[in-house]
Design a protein around this motif. Structure first.
Motif, short mmCIF file in Angstrom:
data_model
loop_
_atom_site.label_atom_id
_atom_site.label_comp_id
_atom_site.label_asym_id
_atom_site.label_seq_id
_atom_site.Cartn_x
_atom_site.Cartn_y
_atom_site.Cartn_z
N TRP A 1 -6.45 3.02 3.82
CA TRP A 1 -5.49 2.63 2.79
C TRP A 1 -5.03 1.20 3.02
O TRP A 1 -4.96 0.72 4.13
N ASN A 2 -4.73 0.54 1.91
CA ASN A 2 -4.11 -0.79 1.96
C ASN A 2 -2.59 -0.61 2.03
O ASN A 2 -2.11 0.42 2.48
N GLY A 3 -1.83 -1.61 1.60
CA GLY A 3 -0.42 -1.55 1.90
C GLY A 3 0.53 -1.77 0.76
O GLY A 3 0.76 -0.95 -0.09
N GLY A 4 1.14 -2.94 0.72
CA GLY A 4 2.19 -3.26 -0.24
C GLY A 4 3.54 -3.40 0.45
O GLY A 4 3.84 -4.45 0.98
N PRO A 5 4.39 -2.33 0.46
CA PRO A 5 4.14 -1.04 -0.18
C PRO A 5 4.05 -1.15 -1.69
O PRO A 5 4.73 -1.99 -2.28
N GLY A 6 3.19 -0.35 -2.27
CA GLY A 6 2.96 -0.42 -3.70
C GLY A 6 1.56 -0.87 -4.05
O GLY A 6 1.26 -1.12 -5.21
N SER A 7 0.69 -0.96 -3.04
CA SER A 7 -0.69 -1.39 -3.29
C SER A 7 -1.63 -0.21 -3.28
O SER A 7 -1.51 0.70 -2.46
N SER A 8 -2.59 -0.25 -4.18
CA SER A 8 -3.70 0.69 -4.12
C SER A 8 -4.64 0.27 -3.00
O SER A 8 -4.39 -0.72 -2.29
N ASP B 1 -4.33 -1.24 6.42
CA ASP B 1 -4.40 -2.69 6.22
C ASP B 1 -3.05 -3.15 5.68
O ASP B 1 -2.50 -2.55 4.75
N SER B 2 -2.47 -4.22 6.27
CA SER B 2 -1.21 -4.80 5.82
C SER B 2 -0.07 -3.78 5.96
O SER B 2 0.13 -3.26 7.05
N TYR B 3 0.69 -3.47 4.88
CA TYR B 3 1.70 -2.42 5.03
C TYR B 3 1.05 -1.12 5.49
O TYR B 3 1.71 -0.27 6.11
N GLY B 4 -0.22 -0.98 5.22
CA GLY B 4 -0.92 0.19 5.73
C GLY B 4 -0.86 0.32 7.24
O GLY B 4 -1.03 1.41 7.79
N THR B 5 -0.58 -0.80 7.94
CA THR B 5 -0.43 -0.73 9.39
C THR B 5 0.97 -0.28 9.80
O THR B 5 1.18 0.08 10.96
N LEU B 6 1.92 -0.33 8.89
CA LEU B 6 3.20 0.35 9.08
C LEU B 6 3.05 1.84 8.76
O LEU B 6 3.61 2.70 9.43
N ARG B 7 2.28 2.13 7.71
CA ARG B 7 2.07 3.52 7.30
C ARG B 7 1.29 4.30 8.35
O ARG B 7 1.63 5.46 8.65
#
Length: 494
Positions: free
Chosen positions: A85-92, A189-195
């Motif tokens: 998954w990517n991030g954002g939050p709010g990104s597909s 990836d990105s916020y996905g690394t917080l998720r």
């Protein structure tokens, strides 16, 4: 021509925002050449409905996913299953999917740093599908994922709620596909690394699922690593080496990349961090010395650095570095340059490293998912690349018994590693990324105080790339090689 052989569906037309949610899956079969080997695989695309209530009968949300499963595998027990998954939050997850690790990707005819208008969508020789099965997941409200009618969308807009619903998807997918004995890897990836650390922690709770691997691409497990709040030094220290790399790339700093980076890191940790800690206690002479050295490393003027109290935010740096050329630089990839109508202001008009990547991904995905993968969506159901979630809720972070609200999940990763000694982590970072600075990401691990045997389970890799490391092909090739080596270290290969 599509490579589809058969198409199967578990449901009819996709549900729109106001229609009842229903499970759906469309199955097609394809092949791709990776490393000179022709690989047959099955693609499964659809929306999985997750339920609420004690009896799990109330539809809560439908998550859109695209899964790629290699055919002809003798034992799934030895084949990793990677959730991405990517991030954002709010990104597909369109970016990892269309530019990164899927079996097909966008390939540009020229240098994408200068021209993204000419491209082709073709087989991806750098896909991870040769060594692992892949599941690309869109979190709630992104992509084709939608909450059930009558449900409050904001109930999913927070660290813990987001981790829970994504974690529930992981469990359900594994159960449906009978993959409980496969090595399980979560790639963010990105916020996905917080998720990803939050999902890892959640899964170790009531679901009782202990994953084998965590991959963090362009990581920011603690947002302090890119922040400039009062009393916060990690952002300024962590960004400095990326400023130096950027200055060198644009010719305002001289030298070679590796020695320059090493000098910037040494200065950032041993002198610059101390100066920031002193604040107004610095003497004029100390300020002058620090500003002069920062100017040598970054390409900014000493006056601008002093006027910024030695704390040059990434927003100011992007506007100021190439002001004399009437250009701005990108945030997600500082090698990109943009044009603003106002060259003297503090605010940039757009981030070229983001906006220039949207068009090809949107056009390619919307055709591909319908024509090649057979996904049937209601005409009113639009794919959402990226939407803002302004009220994203942080978690309550515990540090030595002291609770503080901040957006970080690094402590959750540490807790997960404490519970699961086999858990292995791969960190992949780009030098030219100001959104998730590579040095901040590495320093976050420094402050987890891992035991030596735990630290040996963490691998860090750097690339001459920006936020989307996989955007240009040479970086993607190196990234893929490092992922293959990492996956070989998981439990199935020991």
């Amino acid at each position: 021509m599509p490579e589809t052989v058969t198409t199967e569906s578990t449901a009819g037309k996709a549900a729109g925002d106001a229609k009842p949610l229903e499970d759906q899956q469309f199955v097609t079969r394809h092949s791709v050449t990776i490393g000179g080997e022709r690989i047959d695989y099955t693609a499964k695309v659809g929306r999985m409905v997750l339920h609420d209530g004690e009896e799990q009968t109330k539809p809560k949300v439908a998550l859109f996913y695209t899964a790629y499963l290699r055919d002809g595998v003798e034992s799934r027990r030895d084949r990793p299953l990677v959730f991405l998954w990517n991030g954002g939050p709010g990104s597909s997850t369109i970016w990892l999917h269309m530019y990164g690790l899927g079996p097909r990707r966008i390939v540009f005819e020229g240098d994408p740093l200068f021209d993204t208008s000419r491209w082709q969508f073709q087989e991806n020789a750098h896909s991870l599908l040769d060594v692992a099965d892949l599941v690309f997941v869109d979190p709630p409200s992104t992509g084709f994922s939608r909450v059930a009618p009558g449900e409050d969308v904001e109930q999913f807009h927070g660290v813990e709620a987001d981790a829970a619903v994504v974690g529930d998807f992981v469990v359900e997918f594994i159960n449906r596909e009978r993959r409980g004995d496969s090595p399980i890897v979560l790639l963010g990836d990105s916020y996905g690394t917080l998720r990803t650390p939050a999902v890892t922690d959640y899964l170790q709770g009531l679901p009782g699922l202990y994953v084998d691997g965590v991959v963090l691409i362009s990581s920011l497990m603690d947002v302090a690593g890119a922040s400039f709040g009062v009393g916060t030094a990690l952002g300024a220290v962590g960004l400095l080496p990326s400023y130096a790399a950027t200055g060198l790339y644009h010719g305002v700093v001289s030298g070679d990349l590796e020695p320059l980076i090493a000098a910037a890191e040494d200065f950032a940790v041993n002198e610059y961090s101390v100066a920031l800690l002193k604040g107004s206690r610095l003497t004029d002479g100390e300020q002058d010395r620090i500003a002069k050295r920062m100017a040598e490393l970054t390409g900014l003027s000493p006056d601008l650095i002093r006027g910024s109290n030695l704390r040059v935010t990434s927003w100011r740096y992007r506007k100021a570095l190439l002001r004399d050329r009437r250009r701005t630089i990108g945030r997600l990839d500082t090698r990109w340059t943009g044009i603003d109508s106002d060259i003297v202001g503090e605010t940039f008009e757009n981030d070229p490293s983001m906006t220039m990547t949207w068009g090809p991904a949107t056009r390619a995905f919307n055709r591909y998912v319908r024509e090649d993968l057979g996904f049937e969506a209601d005409p009113g159901l639009a794919y959402r690349n990226l939407i803002p979630f302004p009220n994203w809720k942080p978690r309550q972070s515990e540090q030595n018994g002291i609770w503080s609200p901040q957006l970080e999940t690094a402590t959750q990763l540490r807790a997960s590693m404490n519970r699961a000694p086999h858990l292995k982590v791969l960190l992949q970072s780009g030098y030219y990324d100001l959104g998730t600075p590579y040095f901040s990401a590495e320093m976050t691990f420094d402050h987890l105080h891992l035991e030596p045997e735990q630290a040996r389970n963490v691998t860090m890799k750097r690339y001459e790339a920006g936020h989307m490391i996989y955007f240009d092909e040479p970086s993607l090739a190196r990234m893929k090689a490092d992922l293959v080596a990492y996956l070989a270290t998981l439990r199935s290969a020991q």
